[in-house]
Design an enzyme around this catalytic site. Sequence first.
Site, short mmCIF file in Angstrom:
data_model
loop_
_atom_site.label_atom_id
_atom_site.label_comp_id
_atom_site.label_asym_id
_atom_site.label_seq_id
_atom_site.Cartn_x
_atom_site.Cartn_y
_atom_site.Cartn_z
N CYS A 74 -3.83 -4.23 -4.62
CA CYS A 74 -3.42 -4.51 -6.52
C CYS A 74 -2.67 -4.94 -6.24
O CYS A 74 -2.24 -5.56 -7.52
CB CYS A 74 -3.59 -2.82 -6.35
SG CYS A 74 -2.38 -1.78 -5.38
N GLU A 94 -7.72 -10.36 -13.51
CA GLU A 94 -8.05 -10.32 -12.31
C GLU A 94 -9.30 -10.40 -11.34
O GLU A 94 -10.38 -10.08 -12.22
CB GLU A 94 -7.83 -8.51 -12.19
CG GLU A 94 -7.90 -7.78 -10.48
CD GLU A 94 -7.86 -6.79 -10.43
OE1 GLU A 94 -8.39 -5.89 -10.97
OE2 GLU A 94 -6.37 -6.04 -9.83
N THR A 138 -11.84 1.55 -16.09
CA THR A 138 -13.09 2.66 -15.54
C THR A 138 -11.46 3.74 -15.59
O THR A 138 -11.88 4.96 -16.24
CB THR A 138 -13.06 3.08 -13.76
OG1 THR A 138 -13.73 1.89 -13.68
CG2 THR A 138 -13.57 4.16 -13.51
N GLY A 139 -10.40 3.43 -15.64
CA GLY A 139 -8.93 3.75 -15.99
C GLY A 139 -9.01 4.79 -17.25
O GLY A 139 -8.83 5.21 -17.31
N GLY A 180 -7.96 3.07 -8.89
CA GLY A 180 -8.79 1.52 -10.20
C GLY A 180 -8.98 0.84 -10.72
O GLY A 180 -7.73 0.21 -10.49
N SER A 181 -9.78 0.21 -11.18
CA SER A 181 -10.11 -1.31 -12.21
C SER A 181 -9.41 -0.73 -13.72
O SER A 181 -9.13 0.58 -13.77
CB SER A 181 -11.22 -0.93 -12.30
OG SER A 181 -12.45 -0.48 -13.21
N LYS A 195 -12.74 12.19 -4.69
CA LYS A 195 -14.50 11.12 -4.43
C LYS A 195 -13.69 10.34 -4.75
O LYS A 195 -13.24 8.75 -4.91
CB LYS A 195 -14.32 11.43 -6.25
CG LYS A 195 -16.15 10.44 -5.82
CD LYS A 195 -16.28 10.44 -7.04
CE LYS A 195 -16.26 8.62 -7.52
NZ LYS A 195 -17.00 7.57 -6.60
N GLU A 254 -3.50 4.42 -11.50
CA GLU A 254 -3.09 3.36 -10.95
C GLU A 254 -3.64 1.95 -10.80
O GLU A 254 -4.89 2.14 -10.48
CB GLU A 254 -2.47 3.51 -9.78
CG GLU A 254 -1.53 4.96 -9.38
CD GLU A 254 -0.19 4.56 -9.24
OE1 GLU A 254 -0.06 2.91 -9.30
OE2 GLU A 254 0.65 5.16 -9.20
P1 NAD Z 1 -13.54 0.88 -9.83
O1 NAD Z 1 -12.40 1.60 -10.95
O2 NAD Z 1 -14.54 0.84 -10.30
O3 NAD Z 1 -14.06 2.15 -9.71
C1 NAD Z 1 -12.55 3.02 -8.63
C2 NAD Z 1 -13.37 4.27 -8.40
O4 NAD Z 1 -13.73 5.38 -9.41
C3 NAD Z 1 -14.71 4.72 -7.47
O5 NAD Z 1 -14.87 5.54 -6.54
C4 NAD Z 1 -15.96 4.70 -8.69
O6 NAD Z 1 -17.11 5.47 -8.10
C5 NAD Z 1 -15.45 6.12 -9.42
N1 NAD Z 1 -15.43 5.99 -11.19
C6 NAD Z 1 -16.12 4.39 -11.73
N2 NAD Z 1 -16.41 5.48 -12.89
C7 NAD Z 1 -15.86 6.90 -12.86
C8 NAD Z 1 -15.77 7.38 -13.46
N3 NAD Z 1 -16.70 7.03 -14.79
N4 NAD Z 1 -15.48 8.77 -13.47
C9 NAD Z 1 -15.25 8.93 -12.54
N5 NAD Z 1 -14.90 7.94 -11.82
C10 NAD Z 1 -15.51 7.29 -11.73
O7 NAD Z 1 -12.11 0.19 -9.41
P2 NAD Z 1 -12.98 -0.61 -7.44
O8 NAD Z 1 -13.43 -1.64 -7.90
O9 NAD Z 1 -13.06 0.86 -6.52
O10 NAD Z 1 -11.28 -1.36 -7.14
C11 NAD Z 1 -10.26 -1.94 -6.73
C12 NAD Z 1 -9.82 -1.85 -8.82
O11 NAD Z 1 -8.36 -0.97 -8.13
C13 NAD Z 1 -8.89 -3.18 -8.91
O12 NAD Z 1 -8.81 -3.53 -10.06
C14 NAD Z 1 -7.62 -2.81 -8.55
O13 NAD Z 1 -7.13 -3.30 -9.22
C15 NAD Z 1 -7.28 -1.11 -8.60
N6 NAD Z 1 -6.59 -1.04 -7.55
C16 NAD Z 1 -5.27 -0.41 -7.82
C17 NAD Z 1 -4.09 -0.03 -6.75
C18 NAD Z 1 -2.77 0.75 -7.70
O14 NAD Z 1 -2.30 1.01 -6.73
N7 NAD Z 1 -2.41 0.99 -8.79
C19 NAD Z 1 -4.76 0.27 -6.10
C20 NAD Z 1 -5.52 -0.25 -5.62
C21 NAD Z 1 -6.54 -0.95 -6.42
#
Ligand code: NAD
Length: 491
Positions: free
Chosen positions: A298, A395, A245-246, A241-242, A189, A264
């Site tokens: 990130c 962040e 959400t994680g 992601g964030s 996704k 991650e």
């Molecule tokens: P986000 O958490 O808003 O979204 C990430 C993904 O999760 C998107 O595809 C979103 O649609 C999906 N999502 C949202 N709610 C969900 C749910 N309930 N179930 C499943 N999927 C869901 O993050 P973002 O704004 O897209 O990305 C930025 C963040 O990602 C920053 O915090 C950054 O630090 C982090 N990041 C981490 C790494 C790493 O390797 N540690 C790498 C890149 C980005």
Amino acid sequence: MLDEVKQFLAREHGHYIGGRPVAGQGSERIEVRCPSTLTVVGSVAQAVDVDIEAAIASSHQAFRKDWASVSPADRERILLRFADLIEMHGEEIAQIETAQSGKLIALSRVIEVGWSARWLRYYAGWATKISGETITPSYPSMSGERYTSFTLREPLGVVFGVIPWNFPVMIPVWKFGAALATGNTVLIKSSEFSPLTMLRIAELGTEAGLPAGALNVINGTGKIGGKVTSDPRIAKVSFTGSVPTGRLIGEEAVKANLTRFTLELGGKNAAAFLPDTSIDKILDGVFEAGFLHSGQVCASAERFFVHRSQFDEVIEKLRSRMEGIKPSQPMDDAGMIGPVCNEPQFNKCLAAFELAKTEGDDIVTGGGAYRHDGLYIQPTIILPKSLDSSAYRQEIFGPVGTFVPFDDDDELLSMMNDTPFGLTASIWTNDLAKALRYVPRIEAGTVWVNMHTLVDPAVPFGGAKGSGVGREYGSSFIDSYTELKSVSIRL
Ligand code: NAD
């Protein structure tokens, strides 16, 4: 722009299921806007329940029937061909990516295309090297018979890869490269802000020889994610992601069926410059650590520590360098700074600046948007009023650094570790012995010495503390995408 890019963007995109593009059954569409012009460059369908069911069923069937029967050598061959195709279509992929996210074209070429091909080749090589071990048990059965044992590394099943918007090619490649190499099938996704490139990548996967359903893509906002995570046919969720959400996905996965997960997440990474580092090296180090892709990485540092004896000079020289940066069109080969990738991220940066002003932080330079049509944020230096300032603790994920002076090692280490997060950190010094004494005391999944942000597929990457669970890259992915089975045989 290449003709094939124009044609691709003009297509009515949906999902990619069972080895072909599918329109999707819903009527809602998600528009994708280029952040430098704010014009709509394409759109994708928002998945509805029947699309989600079709995607999971296809991934599940492909695992049971098709991909599982492909030999490791053939998995390797297909993934190597996949990497070749990504490179052959590199300019097309880079231009689609730059159109949808405003990423500077040089970064799209080097990272999204070049690094993706590297990672895919690295994982391809592992496909033929996955093995268990033989064990000689010490203790006989109750009737005195001996037995022998061995272990198998088996694929988990369907892996659900959830992708953020900042690197929508390279991050899915990390996930599906590792998962396919170990024999799993994958459902990706993409982020709703950058869904287009992955659809083209999936087509190349089929051309490379992946069986239908081995790599599916479903598009939609976060609300579809929970439905997929909680499906019993999903064996693992691999999320980037964030932090909020994680955490939610981790809870959903545990509730579903103790579904395996890797998280991650983000952080508030530190870069520390010890006083033996020259001023020029500090200035270059700050840019390397904090300002690649406008800080939307990130691993980027957002907390910078400079020795008090050098602090004022460093801040003054950084201010002058940053004020010389001109915003660029993303397609400019020599671009210095592009837009941030989407409107929520743009507003998040501006809100963080307003909060910093309200809390009494000193914004040395930047602190606003460039006078420009698109979503351009000025590179910004903040001197926080105290270590409780929001800009220093939360962040921001933009071209922003908070800078704090230090006097001695213990104070520095205590400030570096004073965060709930622990993704990356860097220490800059010519005294390698001292750096090595620092390393075990720094709470982060990755510690760099005299470098920051550079990653390699052979070196594990992931978060300590609140920045995640599990590791990607290196051999760590073998554990994370396989189940270990023990077999014992009575002799
Ligand atoms: P986000 O958490 O808003 O979204 C990430 C993904 O999760 C998107 O595809 C979103 O649609 C999906 N999502 C949202 N709610 C969900 C749910 N309930 N179930 C499943 N999927 C869901 O993050 P973002 O704004 O897209 O990305 C930025 C963040 O990602 C920053 O915090 C950054 O630090 C982090 N990041 C981490 C790494 C790493 O390797 N540690 C790498 C890149 C980005």
